[in-house]
Motif scaffolding. Sequence first.
Motif, short mmCIF file in Angstrom:
data_model
loop_
_atom_site.label_atom_id
_atom_site.label_comp_id
_atom_site.label_asym_id
_atom_site.label_seq_id
_atom_site.Cartn_x
_atom_site.Cartn_y
_atom_site.Cartn_z
N UNK A 27 -4.24 6.51 10.40
CA UNK A 27 -4.79 6.25 9.07
C UNK A 27 -3.69 6.28 8.01
N UNK A 28 -2.81 7.27 8.08
CA UNK A 28 -1.72 7.39 7.10
C UNK A 28 -0.77 6.20 7.22
N UNK A 29 -0.48 5.80 8.46
CA UNK A 29 0.41 4.67 8.68
C UNK A 29 -0.18 3.39 8.09
N UNK A 30 -1.46 3.16 8.30
CA UNK A 30 -2.11 1.97 7.75
C UNK A 30 -2.09 2.00 6.23
N UNK A 31 -2.30 3.17 5.64
CA UNK A 31 -2.27 3.30 4.18
C UNK A 31 -0.86 3.03 3.65
N UNK A 33 1.43 1.10 5.01
CA UNK A 33 1.68 -0.35 5.07
C UNK A 33 1.01 -1.06 3.90
N UNK A 34 -0.20 -0.65 3.58
CA UNK A 34 -0.92 -1.26 2.45
C UNK A 34 -0.19 -0.98 1.14
N UNK A 35 0.23 0.27 0.95
CA UNK A 35 0.93 0.64 -0.28
C UNK A 35 2.30 -0.04 -0.37
N UNK A 40 5.72 -4.12 -2.93
CA UNK A 40 6.47 -5.39 -2.87
C UNK A 40 5.90 -6.42 -3.83
N UNK A 41 4.58 -6.52 -3.84
CA UNK A 41 3.92 -7.52 -4.70
C UNK A 41 4.17 -7.24 -6.17
N UNK A 42 4.24 -5.96 -6.52
CA UNK A 42 4.45 -5.61 -7.94
C UNK A 42 5.92 -5.47 -8.29
N UNK A 43 6.81 -5.54 -7.30
CA UNK A 43 8.24 -5.43 -7.57
C UNK A 43 8.70 -4.01 -7.84
#
Length: 59
Positions: A27-31, A33-35, A40-43
């Motif tokens: 669960x922490x690993x998936x979170x 990756x999402x974060x 990256x998207x926000x720079x």
Amino acid sequence: MDKMKVTYEVMLGLSAEMVLDEALRKHRSEKLYKDIDEALASGDEVAFRHLTDELKAMS
């Protein structure tokens, strides 16, 4: 017979703990990756580096 029961219960408890630990790690690993994707998207380079460092430490 009681010693076998105690041993069985201890092993069962350890197995349950291992399953829970793996679920929490996944669960922490998936979170992370999402974060990381959001950073990256926000720079946000600082957040990206912090999150990737945490992900590396999990490995």
